[in-house]
Design an enzyme around this catalytic site. Structure first.
Site, PDB file in Angstrom:
ATOM      1  CE1 TYR A 112     -25.667 -14.468  42.475  1.00 57.63           C
ATOM      2  CE2 TYR A 112     -27.750 -15.665  42.556  1.00 57.63           C
ATOM      3  CZ  TYR A 112     -26.954 -14.607  42.966  1.00 57.63           C
ATOM      4  OH  TYR A 112     -27.450 -13.697  43.877  1.00 57.63           O
ATOM      5  CG  ASP A 126     -20.263  -4.306  47.395  1.00 58.90           C
ATOM      6  OD1 ASP A 126     -21.457  -3.956  47.547  1.00 58.90           O
ATOM      7  OD2 ASP A 126     -19.934  -5.419  46.950  1.00 58.90           O
ATOM      8  CG  HIS A 136     -22.906  -5.945  44.774  1.00 55.42           C
ATOM      9  ND1 HIS A 136     -22.047  -6.660  45.584  1.00 55.42           N
ATOM     10  CD2 HIS A 136     -23.813  -6.845  44.317  1.00 55.42           C
ATOM     11  CE1 HIS A 136     -22.428  -7.934  45.620  1.00 55.42           C
ATOM     12  NE2 HIS A 136     -23.486  -8.073  44.860  1.00 55.42           N
TER      13      HIS A 136
END
Length: 730
Positions: free
Chosen positions: A486, A649, A684
Site C-alpha cells: 500500500y 465507486d 470502493h
C-alpha cells in the site's frame, strides 16, 4: 462482477470454448475511441485521449457500453481458467465460519455483529448481560435483493435505549442515518441524508451529532467534489430540515469536521481537518452550558500541525494520544477548569508507536505497534504502574473499548493464519476469557507466519511478513508468491485474516506483505519518507521487496505476482511501468491511475496531502514522472494485468481504471492479457456482499495462478473437517 448481463453477453459466455491450461485465449479488446485532447501544463504537452471514459456510467451510454463490452471479454476469459471454480469453492469454504464483531456495552445491553458464515452481510444482535439470550435487531440481508446494501457504523445511546446506525447502499461513500428503538426493535421515522465521512455521537438520549455535506446538484452525487462539510445536531422525532447547525467554516469550504461526545456526556469535541493528513484542529463544546451558550465551540488546538486522537473525557478533563512533539506518539491530558489550561504528559513517547488508548474502569489501556505487529499494556491513570497484556504470536490486536467505571473491556486478535477471536478482559484481575472464538476447518499451525527485513534502493531497512505452509517453509522451497503493498496516507498494514489468501496458501502459494514507506508503521518520519516528492521511495521499496523474494528463494523466477488496492492500485500501476520484467502478473484494484486529474473528483481533493497539487509546477513534475496512465512503456514486455474497479465507486472514481485499461489495451505490450473486471453496486470495497467477494477473489486467484504457474490439484483441500480454535492473536 454481475453474472446477469445483456443477451449479447450471455451469448458470448455460452458460446465460448474453455481455455485450456497453458494456452493463450484469443483476446480481442473492445474498441475505445481516442480523442484529440492535448493540453500544455508547465511547458509539457499532455495527451488525454480517453477523457470521455471519466463519464459517469449512470449518465453516459457510451461509457456504459464500453463497460459491458469489457466485462464480456473478461468474463469469457475467467470462465475458461481451469482453476477458477475450484478457487471459488475453497474461498467459500474458508469464509464459512461464524464470526463476531467487538461488543459494545450500553445500559446493561451488549450490542454486537454476527455473520453465520456465508451471509452477504453481518447481522446486529443485542443481549441483556453477558449471558442473556441474543436478540436480532438488524438484518441487512433483507434490505436489498443483491445483498449490496450494508450496515455500516452503529452506536447505541448511552443508556442503550436507542441505536443510531448508518446504511451504505451499493458501496457508495454516502450514508443514510436511521434510529432504532432497542426495546421494541422498531425503527423510528427519523432519516438523515447526505452524510459522508461522519462520526455518530449521542447527546444524552435526546439526539445526536453527525457530519454532512450540502445536497449535491442533480447528476453530480457520485463524481462531484465535496465541500462545506458541517456538524449538525438531530433531535429524535424531528425532520432533518429542523437539525441545528453546530459547527461549520463557510470561509474555508475545504475544511472537514467530525464530532465526538465524551462518555459522561459533558463535552462535545469537534475535530477539523484539511485533507488526509493527520493534522487537526480541536474545539470543545460544554454541553452542560448549551442552554445558556448554545453550540459555543472553544478552540483547544489550532494550526493543523499535529495528530490529536481523543481518548476520553471526565468532567472537563480530556486525554489525547498525539504526535505533538512526539513523532511516535504519547499520551497527554488537559484540565479545562484550571486557570490556565495546559497539556501535561501522562505517558511519554517510546520507540514503539502508540496507536490508540482508552480509559476503562480506572485503568489506561494502551495499544502499541512494534514492527507492524501489536502489543498492549494496562496502566494506572497516572501512567506509572501497570502490566503487559499477553498476546501470542505475530498479529493484530484491536478494540479495548470501554468507559470509566466499566469492569471490563473487549478486544479482538487476528493474524494471517487465523480469523479474529473476541476476548473479554477483567480490568481488576487481568483475566482474559473468550467471548467469541470461531471454529475453523483447518489447523492454523500448518501455516508459518514470519517477519523478515530487507534493504531498499537507498539502504532503508523495510519489514515484510511472509506466510507459507510450514512444509514449504521447512523445505525452503520456492513457490509462486503474491506480494501485497500500500505505502501511503499514514496507513499501517498489519497481520489479518483473509479467506482469499488462505485459498492461495492452501494451494501451495506464498503470500508476502511489505510495510512500505508512506505508511504509519514507524510514525511520522516513515510516512513523510513516502509521500509527495518522496513518493518514488514507495515504488523503490516495493520493487526491492520483489527482488528480495526472488533472491531469497521465496518465489520462483517467473512466479511473482503483485497486488494492491486504491493507493495500492497506484503502486501496482507505477511499478509495472518501471519494472515490467520483475513480475509475472499484477492486480491493480480501484487504483488512482491519473495523477494529473485525481483532485477533480469526489474526495480526491483531500489526497493532495499525500500526492501533492497537480496545478503546482514542482508537484506536477513529480506526479507526471510516475502517473500510471501517462507512463505506459510502448514496446515493453508487460506482465499479465488485471484491473478491478466498480462502476459505482465514488471514492476513487472508476474513470481512473477505465482510462488506464484503455491505454494498456491500445499499447503494444506483449502477448499477456490486460483485462479489467468492473463490478456493479460494489463501490470502493466496504460493504461488499460475501457473494461478490467470493466471485472477485476467485477471479483474481485464478488469473494470478495462471500466470505464476501455481497448480491447484482437484483434491487439494488442506482441511479434514477439524474444528479447532485459532491460536490467540492480538
Amino acid at each position: 462482477m454481475c453474472r446477469v448481463r445483456a443477451l449479447v453477453v450471455g451469448l458470448l459466455l455460452s458460446s465460448a470454448a474453455p481455455i485450456l491450461a497453458g494456452t493463450m485465449p484469443d483476446l480481442t479488446y473492445p474498441e475505445a475511441r481516442r480523442e484529440q485532447i492535448v493540453e500544455t501544463q508547465f511547458g509539457e504537452v499532455i495527451a488525454d485521449p480517453y477523457r470521455w471514459l471519466e463519464g459517469d456510467v449512470r449518465h453516459s451510454p457510451e461509457v456504459a457500453e464500453w463497460v459491458r463490452e469489457e466485462n464480456a471479454v473478461t468474463e469469457r476469459y475467467m470462465a475458461g481458467l481451469p482453476q477458477r471454480e475450484r478457487f471459488a469453492e475453497r474461498i467459500r469454504h474458508f469464509m464459512d465460519y461464524e464470526r463476531f464483531g467487538l461488543p459494545v456495552k450500553a445500559g446493561g445491553n451488549y450490542f454486537y455483529t454476527r455473520n453465520a458464515g456465508l451471509q452477504n452481510q453481518a447481522q446486529l444482535f443485542v443481549r441483556k448481560g453477558l449471558s442473556g439470550e441474543p436478540r436480532l435487531l438488524l438484518d441487512p440481508n433483507a434490505w436489498a435483493a443483491d445483498g449490496a446494501t450494508a450496515l455500516d457504523a452503529w452506536e447505541p445511546s448511552h443508556k442503550g435505549n436507542f441505536l443510531l446506525y448508518s446504511v451504505q447502499d451499493g458501496g457508495t461513500d454516502w450514508r443514510i442515518l436511521r434510529i432504532l428503538d432497542v426495546k421494541s426493535g422498531k425503527p423510528l421515522a427519523d432519516e438523515i441524508r447526505w452524510a459522508k465521512f461522519t462520526g455518530l455521537a449521542w447527546v444524552g438520549e435526546e439526539g445526536f451529532l453527525y457530519s454532512r455535506f450540502p445536497a449535491p446538484e442533480e447528476g453530480t452525487a457520485f463524481q462531484g467534489r465535496n465541500f462545506d462539510q458541517a456538524v449538525y445536531f438531530h433531535r429524535i422525532g424531528t425532520s432533518q430540515s429542523q437539525d441545528e447547525l453546530v459547527y461549520s467554516t463557510p470561509d474555508h469550504p475545504e475544511y472537514g469536521h467530525t464530532a465526538d461526545v465524551t462518555h459522561d456526556g459533558r463535552l462535545a469535541v469537534v475535530t477539523s481537518h484539511v485533507g488526509t493528513d493527520a493534522r487537526y484542529e480541536v474545539r470543545v463544546i460544554d454541553l452542560a452550558r448549551r442552554k445558556r451558550e448554545g453550540w459555543k465551540a472553544v478552540p483547544l488546538v489550532t494550526g493543523f500541525t499535529d495528530d490529536w486522537k481523543l481518548v476520553e473525557g471526565s468532567g472537563r478533563r480530556l486525554w489525547y494520544v498525539t504526535n505533538w512533539e512526539a513523532p511516535r506518539y504519547r499520551l497527554v491530558a488537559i484540565d479545562l477548569d484550571t486557570p490556565r489550561p495546559a497539556w501535561t504528559q501522562v505517558v511519554s513517547e517510546r520507540q514503539d508507536i502508540l496507536e490508540r488508548a482508552g480509559i476503562v474502569g480506572d485503568r489506561l489501556v494502551l495499544n502499541y505497534m512494534r514492527d507492524a505487529a501489536s502489543h498492549a499494556e494496562i496502566l494506572s491513570l497516572d501512567g506509572k504502574t501497570g502490566r503487559t497484556i499477553s498476546l501470542a504470536g505475530i498479529g493484530t490486536a484491536s478494540g479495548f473499548r470501554g468507559r470509566p467505571g466499566d469492569p471490563e473491556t473487549f478486544y479482538a486478535f487476528t493474524s494471517f493464519n487465523c480469523p479474529a477471536s473476541i476476548y473479554r478482559m477483567d480490568l481488576a484481575t487481568g483475566a482474559t476469557t473468550p467471548f467469541a472464538t470461531p471454529k475453523i476447518c483447518y489447523d492454523a499451525k500448518d501455516y508459518a507466519v514470519e517477519q523478515r527485513f530487507y534493504v531498499s534502493k537507498d539502504g532503508t531497512r523495510v519489514p515484510m511478513f511472509i506466510v507459507r505452509k510450514q512444509a514449504i517453509a521447512r523445505a525452503d522451497k520456492a513457490v509462486p508468491t503474491l506480494l501485497y503493498g500500500y505505502g501511503g496516507f499514514d496507513v499501517s498494514l498489519t497481520p489479518g485474516f483473509s479467506a482469499v489468501r488462505m485459498a492461495w496458501l492452501e494451494a501451495g502459494g506464498a503470500f508476502a506483505l511489505a510495510n512500505l514507506r508512506g505508511g504509519g508503521e514507524y510514525g511520522r518520519e516513515w510516512h513523510d519518507a513516502g509521500r509527495g516528492r518522496n513518493k518514488q521511495n514507495v515504488f523503490d521499496d516495493f520493487i526491492a521487496a520483489g527482488e528480495f523474494l526472488k533472491k531469497e528463494g521465496i518465489t520462483t523466477n517467473d512466479g511473482l505476482a503483485i497486488q494492491g488496492g486504491s493507493n495500492g492500485g497506484l503502486l501496482v500501476g507505477a511499478v509495472v511501468n518501471q519494472r515490467p520484467d520483475l513480475f509475472a502478473a499484477a492486480v491493480a484494484q480501484v487504483g488512482v491511475m491519473d495523477m494529473l486529474r485525481f483532485d477533480r473528483f469526489t474526495a480526491g481533493r483531500y489526497w493532495v496531502d499525500d500526492y501533492g497539487h497537480p496545478d503546482r509546477e514542482a508537484d506536477f513534475k513529480v506526479l507526471r514522472a510516475y502517473s500510471p496512465y501517462h507512463n505506459i512503456r510502448e514496446g515493453a514486455d508487460y506482465p499479465a494485468i488485471l484491473v478491478t474497479t466498480a462502476d459505482t465507486d465514488d471514492r476513487v472514481v472508476p474513470g481512473h481504471s477505465f482510462k488506464y485499461t484503455a491505454a494498456l489495451q491500445h499499447a503494444e505490450l506483449g502477448d499477456k492479457p490486460r483485462l479489467i473486471r468492473i463490478e456493479t453496486r460494489a463501490g470502493h470495497g466496504s460493504g461488499k456482499p460475501t457473494d461478490k467477494a467470493i466471485e472477485e477473489g476467485a477471479d483474481i486467484l485464478a488469473f494470478v495462478a495462471r500466470w505464476t504457474g501455481l497448480e491447484l490439484a482437484q483434491g487439494t483441500s488442506g482441511a479434514q473437517n477439524r474444528e479447532e480454535a485459532p491460536v490467540e492473536r492480538p
